[in-house]
Motif scaffolding. Structure first.
Motif, PDB file in Angstrom:
ATOM      1  N   VAL A 101      15.242  39.881 -23.116  1.00 36.39           N
ATOM      2  CA  VAL A 101      16.432  40.647 -23.488  1.00 36.39           C
ATOM      3  C   VAL A 101      17.360  39.745 -24.283  1.00 36.39           C
ATOM      4  CG1 VAL A 101      18.386  42.011 -22.674  1.00 36.39           C
ATOM      5  CG2 VAL A 101      16.221  42.047 -21.391  1.00 36.39           C
ATOM      6  N   VAL A 102      17.513  40.057 -25.571  1.00 37.85           N
ATOM      7  CA  VAL A 102      18.422  39.324 -26.445  1.00 37.85           C
ATOM      8  C   VAL A 102      19.768  40.034 -26.384  1.00 37.85           C
ATOM      9  CG1 VAL A 102      18.892  38.619 -28.815  1.00 37.85           C
ATOM     10  CG2 VAL A 102      16.547  38.541 -27.923  1.00 37.85           C
ATOM     11  N   ILE A 103      20.749  39.383 -25.811  1.00 37.93           N
ATOM     12  CA  ILE A 103      22.003  40.070 -25.501  1.00 37.93           C
ATOM     13  C   ILE A 103      23.185  39.130 -25.750  1.00 37.93           C
ATOM     14  CG2 ILE A 103      21.837  39.416 -23.044  1.00 37.93           C
ATOM     15  CD1 ILE A 103      23.028  42.229 -22.417  1.00 37.93           C
ATOM     16  N   GLY A 104      24.256  39.705 -26.261  1.00 38.14           N
ATOM     17  CA  GLY A 104      25.443  38.910 -26.507  1.00 38.14           C
ATOM     18  C   GLY A 104      26.288  39.510 -27.610  1.00 38.14           C
TER      19      GLY A 104
ATOM     20  N   SER B  19      21.501  35.749 -15.653  1.00 32.06           N
ATOM     21  CA  SER B  19      20.104  35.460 -15.976  1.00 32.06           C
ATOM     22  C   SER B  19      19.348  34.947 -14.757  1.00 32.06           C
ATOM     23  CB  SER B  19      20.044  34.429 -17.108  1.00 32.06           C
ATOM     24  OG  SER B  19      18.726  34.002 -17.349  1.00 32.06           O
ATOM     25  N   ASP B  20      19.977  34.064 -14.006  1.00 33.58           N
ATOM     26  CA  ASP B  20      19.323  33.497 -12.828  1.00 33.58           C
ATOM     27  C   ASP B  20      19.022  34.579 -11.789  1.00 33.58           C
ATOM     28  OD1 ASP B  20      19.476  31.013 -14.000  1.00 33.58           O
ATOM     29  OD2 ASP B  20      21.258  30.383 -12.878  1.00 33.58           O
ATOM     30  N   LYS B  21      19.855  35.610 -11.722  1.00 37.26           N
ATOM     31  CA  LYS B  21      19.658  36.685 -10.735  1.00 37.26           C
ATOM     32  C   LYS B  21      18.466  37.580 -11.072  1.00 37.26           C
ATOM     33  CE  LYS B  21      24.581  37.149  -9.539  1.00 37.26           C
ATOM     34  NZ  LYS B  21      25.746  38.067  -9.580  1.00 37.26           N
ATOM     35  N   VAL B  22      18.155  37.704 -12.359  1.00 31.27           N
ATOM     36  CA  VAL B  22      17.133  38.676 -12.773  1.00 31.27           C
ATOM     37  C   VAL B  22      15.899  38.009 -13.368  1.00 31.27           C
ATOM     38  CG1 VAL B  22      18.894  40.433 -13.189  1.00 31.27           C
ATOM     39  CG2 VAL B  22      18.141  38.981 -15.094  1.00 31.27           C
ATOM     40  N   ALA B  23      15.796  36.682 -13.215  1.00 25.10           N
ATOM     41  CA  ALA B  23      14.790  35.907 -13.939  1.00 25.10           C
ATOM     42  C   ALA B  23      13.353  36.263 -13.595  1.00 25.10           C
ATOM     43  CB  ALA B  23      15.017  34.417 -13.698  1.00 25.10           C
ATOM     44  N   ASP B  24      13.132  36.912 -12.450  1.00 30.52           N
ATOM     45  CA  ASP B  24      11.760  37.288 -12.098  1.00 30.52           C
ATOM     46  C   ASP B  24      11.268  38.491 -12.908  1.00 30.52           C
ATOM     47  OD1 ASP B  24      13.548  39.046 -10.893  1.00 30.52           O
ATOM     48  OD2 ASP B  24      12.301  39.353  -9.107  1.00 30.52           O
ATOM     49  N   THR B  25      12.182  39.194 -13.556  1.00 36.79           N
ATOM     50  CA  THR B  25      11.843  40.446 -14.250  1.00 36.79           C
ATOM     51  C   THR B  25      12.289  40.454 -15.706  1.00 36.79           C
ATOM     52  OG1 THR B  25      12.036  41.653 -12.163  1.00 36.79           O
ATOM     53  CG2 THR B  25      12.185  42.954 -14.188  1.00 36.79           C
TER      54      THR B  25
ATOM     55  N   GLU C  59      24.202  44.543 -27.819  1.00 34.93           N
ATOM     56  CA  GLU C  59      25.439  43.915 -28.280  1.00 34.93           C
ATOM     57  C   GLU C  59      26.482  44.031 -27.176  1.00 34.93           C
ATOM     58  OE1 GLU C  59      25.095  44.095 -33.099  1.00 34.93           O
ATOM     59  OE2 GLU C  59      26.332  45.617 -32.149  1.00 34.93           O
ATOM     60  N   SER C  60      26.888  42.886 -26.675  1.00 37.90           N
ATOM     61  CA  SER C  60      27.735  42.806 -25.492  1.00 37.90           C
ATOM     62  C   SER C  60      28.741  41.677 -25.669  1.00 37.90           C
ATOM     63  CB  SER C  60      26.833  42.544 -24.275  1.00 37.90           C
ATOM     64  OG  SER C  60      27.506  41.870 -23.247  1.00 37.90           O
ATOM     65  N   ASN C  61      29.921  41.853 -25.080  1.00 38.84           N
ATOM     66  CA  ASN C  61      30.941  40.813 -25.163  1.00 38.84           C
ATOM     67  C   ASN C  61      31.736  40.801 -23.862  1.00 38.84           C
ATOM     68  OD1 ASN C  61      32.674  38.810 -26.310  1.00 38.84           O
ATOM     69  ND2 ASN C  61      32.399  39.720 -28.331  1.00 38.84           N
ATOM     70  N   ILE C  62      32.753  39.987 -23.795  1.00 38.48           N
ATOM     71  CA  ILE C  62      33.571  39.941 -22.577  1.00 38.48           C
ATOM     72  C   ILE C  62      34.323  41.259 -22.406  1.00 38.48           C
ATOM     73  CG2 ILE C  62      35.500  38.771 -21.449  1.00 38.48           C
ATOM     74  CD1 ILE C  62      34.547  36.184 -22.888  1.00 38.48           C
TER      75      ILE C  62
ATOM     76  N   THR D   6      30.113  46.253 -17.877  1.00 38.60           N
ATOM     77  CA  THR D   6      29.059  47.220 -18.214  1.00 38.60           C
ATOM     78  C   THR D   6      27.729  46.504 -18.419  1.00 38.60           C
ATOM     79  OG1 THR D   6      30.694  48.653 -19.265  1.00 38.60           O
ATOM     80  CG2 THR D   6      28.392  49.025 -19.846  1.00 38.60           C
ATOM     81  N   THR D   7      27.778  45.347 -19.055  1.00 36.20           N
ATOM     82  CA  THR D   7      26.575  44.539 -19.288  1.00 36.20           C
ATOM     83  C   THR D   7      25.900  44.182 -17.975  1.00 36.20           C
ATOM     84  OG1 THR D   7      27.510  43.574 -21.301  1.00 36.20           O
ATOM     85  CG2 THR D   7      25.734  42.355 -20.220  1.00 36.20           C
ATOM     86  N   GLU D   8      26.696  43.655 -17.067  1.00 36.59           N
ATOM     87  CA  GLU D   8      26.151  43.211 -15.783  1.00 36.59           C
ATOM     88  C   GLU D   8      25.527  44.381 -15.030  1.00 36.59           C
ATOM     89  OE1 GLU D   8      27.582  40.005 -12.501  1.00 36.59           O
ATOM     90  OE2 GLU D   8      29.046  41.544 -13.046  1.00 36.59           O
ATOM     91  N   ALA D   9      26.216  45.509 -15.010  1.00 34.18           N
ATOM     92  CA  ALA D   9      25.698  46.678 -14.293  1.00 34.18           C
ATOM     93  C   ALA D   9      24.387  47.171 -14.916  1.00 34.18           C
ATOM     94  CB  ALA D   9      26.738  47.796 -14.303  1.00 34.18           C
ATOM     95  N   ALA D  10      24.317  47.195 -16.247  1.00 35.46           N
ATOM     96  CA  ALA D  10      23.120  47.693 -16.930  1.00 35.46           C
ATOM     97  C   ALA D  10      21.927  46.771 -16.712  1.00 35.46           C
ATOM     98  CB  ALA D  10      23.403  47.857 -18.418  1.00 35.46           C
ATOM     99  N   ILE D  11      22.156  45.466 -16.772  1.00 35.10           N
ATOM    100  CA  ILE D  11      21.070  44.504 -16.568  1.00 35.10           C
ATOM    101  C   ILE D  11      20.565  44.551 -15.125  1.00 35.10           C
ATOM    102  CG2 ILE D  11      20.541  42.031 -16.432  1.00 35.10           C
ATOM    103  CD1 ILE D  11      20.457  43.012 -19.270  1.00 35.10           C
TER     104      ILE D  11
END
Length: 357
Positions: free
Chosen positions: A57-60, A81-87, A304-307, A336-341
């Motif tokens: 996932v290229v995000i930022g 990233s560390d939380k979802v790194a297995d997937t 496309e995601s930001n603070i 929103t980014t965190e929730a979607a990921i």
């Protein structure tokens, strides 16, 4: 002999630029940064080869204009990233060059102070230092390879590269992509058609010879080996989105017909979200559902995601810039980014391990 001028008539000035070797000597890569780049490139190649079950996932941010905000975002993204790194394998968008339809701010490298002073040498240094800082966190980075000269200065820091919809048809960019050290995604044309990107992928896989610069800044004939890890990025077009299952199936067929690996990345922004950034999580959810229903070709996403959400125009008084808000395309907020990921991770964590085996 004629006294009439015929050379460089429209060139106002020329300025000698620092060489790639000089910039790299001034801002060398640490062992930690080198390891991040090398290992992340290998992970992405393994995902494209079907050896790694994860999605990348290229995000930022749409573009980087504030280094402090970019580092703030990177620190948040590394924790996620560390939380979802297995997937999900997270790569941060660190875009320094922006193609413009007419005119406008061309990005941090071209105009790092957002005031039309065009301090390009300072922009290269600022950009390279930022990439190294993010890599030292253990977070891979991506960028759009737009200017054919700048990769000599920063490509060693990059884990994945994009060729944009406006330049996918360009021979210069296909040649450049054939020599990039990272995997590279070609976006479909602005009309939504697949042929231009399909041809670009085939072209970039082949060796090329073209004019460029070497590490000493000398004009050189560059000979490349070809990039075996070029792939398709669907970003929609003038006819609307193209991420749904029907368009994915059509893309699979086109890639198979062309003899290209069926690796598809979905850009959740641009026409795929009807240029409404708030719709990007819906695209992510649709892609997750396609995978749950048996899709095997989608290997990655771009978001496309930001603070903070939305975007802003660059004000005359730069002190009025809103922190963490894009100055180019609109982005979704960090919340929103965190929730979607996390939602995508929860949906796919038990499905992906057996998906491409």
């Amino acid at each position: 002999m004629s006294s009439k001028a015929v050379d460089n008539i429209n060139v106002e000035s020329q300025e000698i630029l620092i060489t790639p070797e000089q910039l790299k000597a001034a801002t060398p890569m640490s062992e930690a940064a080198t390891n991040t780049v090398a290992e992340s490139r290998e992970v992405i190649r393994n995902i494209l080869d079907g050896k790694d079950h994860r999605l990348f996932v290229v995000i930022g941010p749409c573009s980087i204009h504030d280094v402090d905000a970019a580092l703030d975002y990177a620190q948040r993204l590394k924790q996620l990233s560390d939380k979802v790194a297995d997937t999900l394998y997270i790569v941060m968008r660190v875009y320094f060059e922006k193609p413009r339809t007419t005119v406008g701010w061309k990005g941090l490298i071209n105009d790092p102070y957002l005031n039309d002073t065009f301090k390009i040498e300072e922009g290269l240094s600022i950009g390279r230092k930022l990439l190294l800082q993010i890599a030292e966190m253990g977070l891979p980075t991506s960028t759009e390879a737009l200017d054919p000269i700048s990769p000599q200065y920063i490509q060693d820091c990059i884990s994945w590269s994009a060729i944009g919809a406006r330049t996918t048809e360009s021979q210069t960019h296909r040649e450049m992509a054939s020599g990039l050290s990272s995997s590279v995604g070609f976006k479909n044309g602005t009309d939504g058609g697949l042929e231009v990107a399909t041809n670009a992928i085939k072209s970039a896989a082949k060796p090329h010879r073209f004019l460029g610069i070497n590490g000493q800044g000398q004009v050189s004939i560059i000979q490349t080996k070809g990039n075996a890890y070029a792939h398709m990025v669907l970003r929609g077009g003038s006819n609307g989105p193209n991420y749904d299952s029907v368009h994915i199936a059509l893309c699979e067929a086109a890639l198979e017909k062309a003899g290209i690996s069926k690796n598809i990345m979905v850009d959740c922004s641009h026409a795929n979200s009807n240029k409404d950034p708030s719709l990007q999580p819906l695209v992510m959810d649709n892609v997750a559902n396609q995978i749950l229903e048996g899709n095997k070709s989608i290997v990655g996403l771009m978001v496309e995601s930001n603070i903070h959400e939305g975007n802003q125009s660059i004000p005359a008084d730069l002190s009025q810039l809103q922190y963490g808000v894009s100055v180019t395309d609109g982005c979704i907020s960090w919340e929103t980014t965190e929730a979607a990921i996390l939602s995508m991770h929860e949906k796919l964590k038990s499905v992906l391990p057996g998906r491409r085996s």
